[in-house]
Design an enzyme around this catalytic site. Structure first.
Site, mmCIF file in Angstrom:
data_model
loop_
_atom_site.group_PDB
_atom_site.id
_atom_site.type_symbol
_atom_site.label_atom_id
_atom_site.label_comp_id
_atom_site.label_asym_id
_atom_site.label_seq_id
_atom_site.Cartn_x
_atom_site.Cartn_y
_atom_site.Cartn_z
ATOM 1 N N THR A 150 39.102 34.619 35.660
ATOM 2 C CA THR A 150 38.857 35.725 36.567
ATOM 3 C C THR A 150 38.150 35.054 37.741
ATOM 4 O O THR A 150 37.888 33.860 37.688
ATOM 5 C CB THR A 150 37.966 36.770 35.845
ATOM 6 O OG1 THR A 150 38.722 37.350 34.780
ATOM 7 C CG2 THR A 150 37.465 37.884 36.717
ATOM 8 N N THR A 190 40.792 39.936 38.929
ATOM 9 C CA THR A 190 41.403 39.078 37.906
ATOM 10 C C THR A 190 42.889 39.334 37.745
ATOM 11 O O THR A 190 43.400 40.406 38.112
ATOM 12 C CB THR A 190 40.710 39.328 36.544
ATOM 13 O OG1 THR A 190 41.210 38.422 35.567
ATOM 14 C CG2 THR A 190 40.930 40.753 36.043
HETATM 15 N N1 GLY Z 1 40.387 40.378 31.987
HETATM 16 C C1 GLY Z 1 39.012 40.119 31.883
HETATM 17 C C2 GLY Z 1 38.159 41.318 32.056
HETATM 18 O O1 GLY Z 1 38.635 42.303 32.565
HETATM 19 O O2 GLY Z 1 37.012 41.328 31.696
#
Ligand code: GLY
Length: 583
Positions: free
Chosen positions: A392, A410
């Site tokens: 992310t 992300t």
């Molecule tokens: N995909 C990582 C999060 O949303 O925390």
């Protein structure tokens, strides 16, 4: 100095300095506007200080784009729009137009708000959509198929934030990204290394191979990297705003990619996507105001819950890496992660008990269950916790008026699904993997089947992203956040503790070694050599299972010196191409 970045991932350890937090103010950040070190402070090559505005992101190039917006009179939201679209070009591992995320905004008058641009499940999503023909859960469908793609939220989110809080013409904000993609830029060392490492992952999709490699070979650092299809997509976004993504050519290309790959998203799903403004989660910690992201992120609730628990201990007088310090912080983490799994999901579908989870009274109840000298057990029967990708990216911005923006967004995995939309040049997310896999299926492999986070049409999947802003006595103090999946919440927690209880300057607070506990697996992960050996031995004697967890997060942060107003940018050296850029 306008900005500094470095290709060297260095770790500055045990260079922190402690003082009581009359502390933060007395100790201050790691440098001054004039660049004069404060005695005892740590200066890192990733630090920059400036009197007006500051942008810190995973890409020094993107930070410069944001800074240029500030110099031209744009505010922090304007700079966030420009930085985010630039990151979609220069930091493709997580910067995106095909993903989603969260923004926390604090206005100069102290009001705060958040923008939720988390991906949504398409309208044909079902709770059992990640099972195969025989009804068994399939990790491949869940994480590595076109069905794992959520309806992207990034473009709508930045358009919403800009429409309400920006002041610079949208076209001027997106234009630098169009040029970076069409004219190209010199590949920085971290990107060259990242793309070389991702060759097998991306190479299974011809469109990704064409977008990110030259004749199938990785770019070298210093090569010029052009992305013409992405430039055309960004030009449509520049010229038509959110319409340029959710309707017309981009929407058609995305829907065609879905049909080719067996995905669910249609042009109607794209047209129906909505970003939302939501009230922030708020807490206090030793007199500081904590402003963070509410559900569908779990980050804000969890960090407030942990800080409330820890407020009951005099952490400043306990050695920072001592067994007792790590024990108390890990026990707070353990409890917040249990509540995360039990209660949290999309607030438009489930009503989590936010008031209770973030109350001082509830924290006192939890604190009473922490033993002085022993690790608590984590019982799998209570709830299991599954894997969550640690790729992310986070960026922090402060402008000359004191408006602050904290953004984490992300694609879920590094490079998302790995599939570039043919003809449109951008990567698809695989964010549907953040929904629970199958209703009722909770097992020791980490799958969880509890209701609050089951896939439904139009629902947003639970996240750990924790963009956060700290203030005190009505004044902005810090902007923090990090990537790292589940570890995000604990990384942000430790940056805040390092500032408030450790009395560290912002760069030392960002650089300091981190650790992570998430209830289950019942393991205390530390960064490599992150804790002194005697501390690890003492923790093991208390019942902890301590493991090397590799690097944890990249917390690109800003601190505002309360005496001078100087903005101190701290790019995390764990991100090779990161940079702080101020004016
Ligand atoms: N995909 C990582 C999060 O949303 O925390």
């Amino acid at each position: 100095m306008p900005y500094q970045s470095s290709g060297t991932i260095s770790r500055i350890r045990r260079s922190v300095f402690f003082c009581a937090l009359a502390s933060l103010i007395a100790c201050g950040p790691g440098g001054t506007a004039a660049g004069t070190p404060i005695p005892g402070a740590t200066i890192s090559p990733h630090s920059a200080s400036a009197t007006k505005g500051m942008v810190v992101s995973a890409s020094a190039i993107a930070s410069d784009v944001g800074r240029n917006v500030l110099v031209a009179g744009g505010n922090a939201v304007d700079a966030a729009v420009a930085t985010a679209f630039a990151l979609s070009v220069t930091y493709p591992v997580a910067g995106n137009v095909g993903g989603g995320g969260f923004m926390v905004i604090r206005l100069p008058d102290g009001r705060a708000t958040t923008i939720d641009f988390r991906e949504m499940a398409p309208r044909s999503a079902t709770p059992s959509m990640f099972t195969n023909a025989t009804g068994e859960y399939s990790s491949t469908i869940h994480h590595r198929s076109h069905k794992s793609v959520g309806v992207p939220g990034t473009v709508a989110g930045f358009a919403l934030a800009h429409g309400k809080y920006g002041r610079t013409d949208w076209r001027r904000l997106v234009d630098p990204a169009v040029h970076l993609a069409s004219d190209g830029f010199s590949v920085p060392p971290g990107l060259a290394q990242s793309l070389a490492g991702a060759r097998a992952y991306l190479g299974i999709y011809p469109s990704s191979l064409a977008a990110f490699y030259k004749n199938g070979e990785p770019y070298n650092a210093g090569d010029r990297f052009r992305q013409p299809d992405l430039a055309a997509t960004l030009a449509r976004i520049r010229d038509h705003g959110r319409e340029g993504f959710y309707h017309g050519e981009t929407a058609r290309l995305l829907a065609a990619e879905m049909r080719r790959g067996g995905g669910l998203i249609t042009e109607a799903d794209l047209a129906a996507y909505e970003a939302k403004e939501r009230a922030p989660v708020r807490g206090t910690y030793r007199g500081y105001d904590v402003i963070s992201m509410p559900p569908p992120s779990s980050g804000g609730v969890a960090i407030v819950e942990m800080l409330n628990i820890l407020e009951g201990y005099d952490l400043a007088s306990i050695g920072h890496e001592s067994p007792r310090y790590v024990h108390l912080v890990a026990e707070a983490m353990r409890r917040a992660f249990l509540d995360r799994a039990r209660y949290l999901g999309d607030p438009d579908f489930t009503k989590p008990p936010l008031e209770r989870l973030t109350s001082k009274a509830y924290a006192a109840e939890l604190r009473a269950t922490i033993l002085d000298d022993r690790a608590s057990p984590s019982r799998p029967a209570q709830v299991a916790v599954r894997y969550e990708s640690d790729q992310t990216t986070h960026f922090s911005i402060v402008d000359a008026d004191g408006m602050a923006v904290s953004v984490t967004y992300t694609l879920e995995n590094g490079y998302g699904l790995g599939a570039v939309v043919a003809g449109a040049g951008f990567l698809l997310n695989n964010e549907m993997g953040d929904f629970n896999g199958k209703p009722g299926l909770t097992d020791t492999t980490g799958l969880i089947g509890t209701d609050p986070n089951i896939a439904l049409p139009g629902k947003r999947m639970l996240s750990s992203m924790t963009p956060t802003i700290i203030a005190r006595d009505g004044k902005l103090v810090a902007v923090v956040g990090s990537p790292g999946g589940r570890t995000i919440i604990n990384t942000v927690l430790q940056v805040v503790l390092n500032l408030v209880d450790g009395g560290m300057g912002i760069q030392a607070a960002v650089n300091a070694p981190r650790f992570h506990h998430q209830w289950l697996p019942d393991v205390l992960f530390t960064e490599h050599n992150g804790l002194p050996a005697p501390t690890v031995a003492a923790l093991e004697a208390m019942g902890y299972h301590v493991r090397d967890g590799g690097e944890q997060g990249t917390a690109h942060s800003i601190f505002v010196d309360p005496r001078t107003g100087t903005r101190v940018g701290a790019a995390d050296p764990r991100d090779a191409d990161a940079g702080a850029s101020g004016h």
